[in-house]
Design a protein around this motif. Structure first.
Motif, PDB file in Angstrom:
ATOM      1  N   GLN A   1      25.125  17.745 -65.222  1.00  0.00           N
ATOM      2  CA  GLN A   1      25.067  17.198 -66.579  1.00  0.00           C
ATOM      3  C   GLN A   1      25.637  18.182 -67.593  1.00  0.00           C
ATOM      4  O   GLN A   1      25.250  19.348 -67.635  1.00  0.00           O
ATOM      5  CB  GLN A   1      23.631  16.835 -66.952  1.00  0.00           C
ATOM      6  N   LYS A   2      26.564  17.701 -68.423  1.00  0.00           N
ATOM      7  CA  LYS A   2      27.210  18.535 -69.431  1.00  0.00           C
ATOM      8  C   LYS A   2      27.061  17.972 -70.835  1.00  0.00           C
ATOM      9  O   LYS A   2      27.573  18.560 -71.788  1.00  0.00           O
ATOM     10  CB  LYS A   2      28.699  18.692 -69.102  1.00  0.00           C
ATOM     11  N   GLU A   3      26.386  16.836 -70.952  1.00  0.00           N
ATOM     12  CA  GLU A   3      26.223  16.212 -72.266  1.00  0.00           C
ATOM     13  C   GLU A   3      24.941  15.401 -72.296  1.00  0.00           C
ATOM     14  O   GLU A   3      24.369  15.057 -71.250  1.00  0.00           O
ATOM     15  CB  GLU A   3      27.423  15.323 -72.586  1.00  0.00           C
ATOM     16  N   LEU A   4      24.498  15.100 -73.505  1.00  0.00           N
ATOM     17  CA  LEU A   4      23.302  14.287 -73.714  1.00  0.00           C
ATOM     18  C   LEU A   4      23.633  13.234 -74.760  1.00  0.00           C
ATOM     19  O   LEU A   4      24.141  13.555 -75.830  1.00  0.00           O
ATOM     20  CB  LEU A   4      22.134  15.150 -74.193  1.00  0.00           C
ATOM     21  N   LEU A   5      23.359  11.971 -74.436  1.00  0.00           N
ATOM     22  CA  LEU A   5      23.575  10.884 -75.380  1.00  0.00           C
ATOM     23  C   LEU A   5      22.302  10.663 -76.179  1.00  0.00           C
ATOM     24  O   LEU A   5      21.193  10.697 -75.629  1.00  0.00           O
ATOM     25  CB  LEU A   5      23.957   9.599 -74.628  1.00  0.00           C
ATOM     26  N   TRP A   6      22.454  10.406 -77.467  1.00  0.00           N
ATOM     27  CA  TRP A   6      21.277  10.245 -78.325  1.00  0.00           C
ATOM     28  C   TRP A   6      20.483   9.010 -77.928  1.00  0.00           C
ATOM     29  O   TRP A   6      21.034   7.941 -77.657  1.00  0.00           O
ATOM     30  CB  TRP A   6      21.668  10.117 -79.793  1.00  0.00           C
ATOM     31  N   SER A   7      19.179   9.144 -77.892  1.00  0.00           N
ATOM     32  CA  SER A   7      18.246   8.022 -77.837  1.00  0.00           C
ATOM     33  C   SER A   7      16.934   8.521 -78.411  1.00  0.00           C
ATOM     34  O   SER A   7      16.738   9.727 -78.594  1.00  0.00           O
ATOM     35  CB  SER A   7      18.057   7.485 -76.412  1.00  0.00           C
TER      36      SER A   7
ATOM     37  N   LYS B   1      15.493  14.097 -76.409  1.00  0.00           N
ATOM     38  CA  LYS B   1      15.334  15.169 -77.390  1.00  0.00           C
ATOM     39  C   LYS B   1      15.998  16.447 -76.895  1.00  0.00           C
ATOM     40  O   LYS B   1      16.054  16.719 -75.692  1.00  0.00           O
ATOM     41  CB  LYS B   1      13.850  15.431 -77.659  1.00  0.00           C
ATOM     42  N   LEU B   2      16.508  17.235 -77.838  1.00  0.00           N
ATOM     43  CA  LEU B   2      17.157  18.483 -77.484  1.00  0.00           C
ATOM     44  C   LEU B   2      16.168  19.498 -76.926  1.00  0.00           C
ATOM     45  O   LEU B   2      15.011  19.548 -77.339  1.00  0.00           O
ATOM     46  CB  LEU B   2      17.856  19.082 -78.709  1.00  0.00           C
ATOM     47  N   LYS B   3      16.649  20.304 -75.985  1.00  0.00           N
ATOM     48  CA  LYS B   3      15.896  21.424 -75.431  1.00  0.00           C
ATOM     49  C   LYS B   3      16.812  22.641 -75.443  1.00  0.00           C
ATOM     50  O   LYS B   3      18.036  22.506 -75.348  1.00  0.00           O
ATOM     51  CB  LYS B   3      15.466  21.120 -73.987  1.00  0.00           C
ATOM     52  N   TRP B   4      16.214  23.816 -75.545  1.00  0.00           N
ATOM     53  CA  TRP B   4      17.044  25.020 -75.596  1.00  0.00           C
ATOM     54  C   TRP B   4      17.869  25.183 -74.334  1.00  0.00           C
ATOM     55  O   TRP B   4      18.956  25.775 -74.369  1.00  0.00           O
ATOM     56  CB  TRP B   4      16.179  26.256 -75.821  1.00  0.00           C
ATOM     57  N   GLU B   5      17.402  24.671 -73.223  1.00  0.00           N
ATOM     58  CA  GLU B   5      18.144  24.822 -71.967  1.00  0.00           C
ATOM     59  C   GLU B   5      19.490  24.101 -72.001  1.00  0.00           C
ATOM     60  O   GLU B   5      20.366  24.365 -71.175  1.00  0.00           O
ATOM     61  CB  GLU B   5      17.306  24.310 -70.800  1.00  0.00           C
ATOM     62  N   TYR B   6      19.664  23.182 -72.956  1.00  0.00           N
ATOM     63  CA  TYR B   6      20.935  22.460 -73.074  1.00  0.00           C
ATOM     64  C   TYR B   6      21.999  23.276 -73.814  1.00  0.00           C
ATOM     65  O   TYR B   6      23.178  22.920 -73.774  1.00  0.00           O
ATOM     66  CB  TYR B   6      20.743  21.138 -73.817  1.00  0.00           C
ATOM     67  N   PHE B   7      21.596  24.330 -74.500  1.00  0.00           N
ATOM     68  CA  PHE B   7      22.529  25.143 -75.288  1.00  0.00           C
ATOM     69  C   PHE B   7      23.103  26.223 -74.358  1.00  0.00           C
ATOM     70  O   PHE B   7      22.556  27.310 -74.235  1.00  0.00           O
ATOM     71  CB  PHE B   7      21.814  25.769 -76.486  1.00  0.00           C
ATOM     72  N   LYS B   8      24.224  25.914 -73.714  1.00  0.00           N
ATOM     73  CA  LYS B   8      24.740  26.760 -72.635  1.00  0.00           C
ATOM     74  C   LYS B   8      25.929  27.615 -73.033  1.00  0.00           C
ATOM     75  O   LYS B   8      26.440  28.392 -72.227  1.00  0.00           O
ATOM     76  CB  LYS B   8      25.108  25.879 -71.440  1.00  0.00           C
ATOM     77  N   GLY B   9      26.389  27.485 -74.266  1.00  0.00           N
ATOM     78  CA  GLY B   9      27.523  28.279 -74.713  1.00  0.00           C
ATOM     79  C   GLY B   9      27.135  29.717 -74.987  1.00  0.00           C
ATOM     80  O   GLY B   9      25.952  30.048 -75.179  1.00  0.00           O
ATOM     81  N   ALA B  10      28.143  30.604 -75.002  1.00  0.00           N
ATOM     82  CA  ALA B  10      27.908  32.016 -75.313  1.00  0.00           C
ATOM     83  C   ALA B  10      27.548  32.162 -76.792  1.00  0.00           C
ATOM     84  O   ALA B  10      28.240  31.617 -77.657  1.00  0.00           O
ATOM     85  CB  ALA B  10      29.149  32.836 -74.998  1.00  0.00           C
ATOM     86  N   PRO B  11      26.446  32.875 -77.116  1.00  0.00           N
ATOM     87  CA  PRO B  11      26.046  33.020 -78.524  1.00  0.00           C
ATOM     88  C   PRO B  11      27.053  33.826 -79.329  1.00  0.00           C
ATOM     89  O   PRO B  11      27.782  34.655 -78.787  1.00  0.00           O
ATOM     90  CB  PRO B  11      24.700  33.758 -78.424  1.00  0.00           C
ATOM     91  N   LYS B  12      27.090  33.560 -80.636  1.00  0.00           N
ATOM     92  CA  LYS B  12      27.979  34.273 -81.546  1.00  0.00           C
ATOM     93  C   LYS B  12      27.150  34.862 -82.677  1.00  0.00           C
ATOM     94  O   LYS B  12      26.028  34.422 -82.953  1.00  0.00           O
ATOM     95  CB  LYS B  12      29.063  33.336 -82.087  1.00  0.00           C
ATOM     96  N   ILE B  13      27.721  35.847 -83.350  1.00  0.00           N
ATOM     97  CA  ILE B  13      26.987  36.603 -84.351  1.00  0.00           C
ATOM     98  C   ILE B  13      26.895  35.893 -85.687  1.00  0.00           C
ATOM     99  O   ILE B  13      26.021  36.185 -86.510  1.00  0.00           O
ATOM    100  CB  ILE B  13      27.639  38.000 -84.542  1.00  0.00           C
ATOM    101  N   ASP B  14      27.788  34.913 -85.954  1.00  0.00           N
ATOM    102  CA  ASP B  14      27.908  34.360 -87.303  1.00  0.00           C
ATOM    103  C   ASP B  14      26.753  33.446 -87.688  1.00  0.00           C
ATOM    104  O   ASP B  14      26.470  33.270 -88.868  1.00  0.00           O
ATOM    105  CB  ASP B  14      29.241  33.624 -87.471  1.00  0.00           C
TER     106      ASP B  14
END
Length: 286
Positions: free
Chosen positions: A126-132, A136-149
Motif C-alpha cells: 500500500q502506497k496511498e490512502l483514499l479518504w473515507s 484516518k491518518l496514522k504516523w506510519e503512513y508518513f514514509k518520506g524522508a523528513p526535512k528541516i523546513d
C-alpha cells in the motif's frame, strides 16, 4: 517529491485521464465478489514484486489492457488506474502486473497483462490512502524522508478521472478520489504527537471537502460524455483547485504549520461543518 512535482501530478491527473474509451480490457474472470467502494484501496504489485502464498488469498481473474486505437493518453499510470477500476468492480484489492509492454514502433501505449486478487493483507504494497469517514491518518503512513523546513508535510491530490468503460452510448461518469500519498509525506521524528496528526487530518479533510465541491460542480454541469469532459473539465478543476490551495495556505499560516493548537481548533470546527453541509457528495456515497 517536491511541491512543484506534486503540483504537476495534480494537473496531470486531470489532463491525462481521458483515454478510457480507447483502451481495451479483455480477460478471463474466475469469480466475482462484492465490488469495492471507491474509498477502499486497491494496490498495484509490480512485475518484480511477489505475493506471499496464503490459503486466504483469492485469485479473481487474469486480464490484459491493449491499445484500442486512437489512444491519445495511455500512460503507465493511466493504464494502472484502469486495471484498478477493473479490480475494484470485481471485488479485488490487488492488481499483480505479470507483463508490461513499453511504447514502441507498433503502439505508443503502455500495455499490461495482470491478475486480480483479493488479498488478506495489502499493507506491504500500500502506497496511498483514499479518504473515507473511517480511513484516518496514522504516523506510519508518513514514509518520506523528513526535512528541516517544517515539522510535517501532507502529500495528497485529487485524482480526477472520466470513466466510461462500463457505460454505453458514449456516456460515462466523473470519478474524484481524494488521495493521500505515503512516500512523499513526512514527519520529523521528534514532532510526532496527536496534535500535529490532527493538523494533517484537517488537511486530508480539506482534500475531501474540495473533492465534494468538485463532484458537485461536475454534477451540476452534467459532465457525462467524453465531449463535455474535454470541453469543461479543466476549467471546473482549476476553479475548485485554486480555492483548495487558498484554504491550505490559510490553514498553514493561521496554525503555524500545526504548531498553534488554538488556531487548529477553529479549523477543525470549520471542516467538520463543511463536511456535514456537503454530505450528499461524500466519498462514502460513491
Amino acid at each position: 517529491m517536491k511541491k512543484k512535482n506534486l503540483f504537476l501530478l495534480l494537473i496531470i491527473s486531470i489532463l491525462l485521464s481521458n483515454c478510457a474509451s480507447q483502451m481495451k480490457i479483455k480477460g478471463e474472470e474466475l469469480r466475482s465478489l462484492q465490488p469495492l467502494k471507491n474509498t477502499e484501496s486497491v494496490v498495484v504489485i509490480e512485475e518484480n514484486e511477489n505475493i506471499e502464498p496464503s490459503n486466504k488469498n483469492l485469485k479473481i481473474g487474469t486480464f490484459e489492457i491493449k491499445d484500442g486505437g486512437l489512444s491519445f493518453d495511455c500512460s503507465y499510470e493511466k493504464v494502472k488506474d484502469l486495471a484498478k477500476q477493473k479490480a475494484r468492480s470485481l471485488g479485488g484489492n490487488s492488481v499483480k502486473i505479470i507483463e508490461h509492454q513499453l511504447p514502441g514502433i507498433w503502439s505508443m501505449c503502455h500495455r499490461i497483462k495482470f491478475e486480480v486478487y483479493k488479498l488478506e493483507n495489502i499493507s506491504k504494497f500500500q502506497k496511498e490512502l483514499l479518504w473515507s469517514s473511517t480511513n484516518k491518518l496514522k504516523w506510519e503512513y508518513f514514509k518520506g524522508a523528513p526535512k528541516i523546513d517544517r515539522p510535517s508535510f501532507f502529500c495528497g491530490y485529487m485524482n480526477v478521472q472520466f470513466n466510461n468503460v462500463n457505460f454505453s452510448k458514449g456516456k460515462g461518469e466523473v470519478i474524484v478520489l481524494p488521495t493521500f500519498l505515503f512516500e512523499c509525506s513526512y514527519v520529523q521524528p521528534l514532532k510526532k504527537d496527536k496534535y500535529l496528526l490532527e493538523y494533517n487530518q484537517v488537511k486530508f479533510d480539506l482534500l475531501e471537502i474540495y473533492s465534494r465541491k468538485m463532484r458537485k460542480e461536475f454534477a451540476e454541469s452534467e459532465i457525462n460524455t467524453k465531449e463535455k469532459w474535454l470541453k469543461f473539465a479543466k476549467p471546473i478543476y482549476d476553479k475548485v483547485y485554486v480555492k483548495y490551495k487558498t484554504d491550505i495556505f490559510n490553514l498553514e499560516t493561521e496554525t503555524n504549520f500545526g504548531n498553534d493548537y488554538s488556531g487548529l481548533m477553529s479549523w477543525k470546527f470549520k471542516t467538520e461543518k463543511e463536511l456535514k453541509e456537503l454530505n450528499e457528495f461524500s466519498s462514502d456515497n460513491y
